[in-house]
Design an enzyme around this catalytic site. Sequence first.
Site, PDB file in Angstrom:
ATOM      1  N   SER A 133       4.406   4.974   1.795  1.00  0.00           N
ATOM      2  CA  SER A 133       4.216   6.254   0.630  1.00  0.00           C
ATOM      3  C   SER A 133       4.160   7.573   1.381  1.00  0.00           C
ATOM      4  O   SER A 133       3.640   7.585   2.372  1.00  0.00           O
ATOM      5  CB  SER A 133       2.942   5.930   0.012  1.00  0.00           C
ATOM      6  OG  SER A 133       2.502   7.110  -1.150  1.00  0.00           O
ATOM      7  N   LYS A 177      -1.479   3.178   3.860  1.00  0.00           N
ATOM      8  CA  LYS A 177      -0.025   3.436   3.738  1.00  0.00           C
ATOM      9  C   LYS A 177       0.543   4.040   5.498  1.00  0.00           C
ATOM     10  O   LYS A 177       1.495   3.765   5.970  1.00  0.00           O
ATOM     11  CB  LYS A 177       0.515   4.135   2.876  1.00  0.00           C
ATOM     12  CG  LYS A 177       0.187   3.642   1.402  1.00  0.00           C
ATOM     13  CD  LYS A 177       1.024   2.075   1.373  1.00  0.00           C
ATOM     14  CE  LYS A 177       1.093   1.671   0.069  1.00  0.00           C
ATOM     15  NZ  LYS A 177       1.768   0.338  -0.003  1.00  0.00           N
ATOM     16  N   TYR A 227      -5.903   4.410  -0.105  1.00  0.00           N
ATOM     17  CA  TYR A 227      -4.661   3.956  -0.224  1.00  0.00           C
ATOM     18  C   TYR A 227      -3.824   4.892   0.996  1.00  0.00           C
ATOM     19  O   TYR A 227      -2.969   4.166   1.659  1.00  0.00           O
ATOM     20  CB  TYR A 227      -4.427   4.631  -1.673  1.00  0.00           C
ATOM     21  CG  TYR A 227      -2.731   4.379  -1.897  1.00  0.00           C
ATOM     22  CD1 TYR A 227      -2.518   3.131  -2.208  1.00  0.00           C
ATOM     23  CD2 TYR A 227      -1.803   5.385  -1.656  1.00  0.00           C
ATOM     24  CE1 TYR A 227      -0.997   3.110  -2.693  1.00  0.00           C
ATOM     25  CE2 TYR A 227      -0.485   5.094  -2.060  1.00  0.00           C
ATOM     26  CZ  TYR A 227      -0.039   3.864  -2.482  1.00  0.00           C
ATOM     27  OH  TYR A 227       1.409   3.728  -2.828  1.00  0.00           O
TER      28      TYR A 227
END
Length: 256
Positions: free
Chosen positions: A148, A165, A161
Amino acid sequence: MTASPFDLGGHVAVVTGGNSGIGLGFARGLARAGADVCVVGRNAERNAAAAAELSEFSGRVLPLVCDVGEEQQIVDTIARAAAELGRIDSCFVNAGVAQGMTPFLETDLAEFRRVTSINLDGAFVTLREAAKVMVANGTGGSLVATASLAARQGVPRGQSYAASKAGIIAVINSIAVELGKHGIRANAVLPGWIDTPMTEHIFAWDRFRERVQPRIPVRRWGSPDDFEAVAVYLASPASAYHTGDTLLIDGGYSMF
């Protein structure tokens, strides 16, 4: 006449999180190019719907239910995919979860681990098991993980998150170095703002849309369709000398 390097006839691909969003975009591109595709997801109904869509193309489709937060389920799923489809030539590790909107100072370790257990641990195990099949077959292959833009840019209330990633990019780079001798290449895809079920909650926020979309040079949100050709390239012989890289698919957002 030399065959097109983008012809995936006879190719077997596994796509986790392949029943919606970017994962379904990957799977659709692979199926259009002639590949046999194993769609892996937690929801049997969505798996079946994705399989029905992909079955319109020439290759075989195998939908399998798997929770990538459970190591043994991943081990069993990859083994079954290889057994039923005969081999694994590419594996697209796309299954993931979003972080809640809890402020950093209020985020407990359990929430942090909820996200990383899927996005990083689950991805690691999936890559490992697919690589085992490729090494045993001795024909090389392509490993692809969905990272991401959050791995490169700060994300308020998104520490777990972003960490997951960024971590998977590091895993991919290390795989590329270690397994290149087996003809296995490994790359990450970094999506920007893509309109998928995972992002629909934030896309519904007027303030967000007003501030973010004007910063995208191509002046639109990304869609799962934008990942079809990327999947074909990374799975195909066209990317035979392309490994250890991150492919940024963000419509130019990070440049502006």
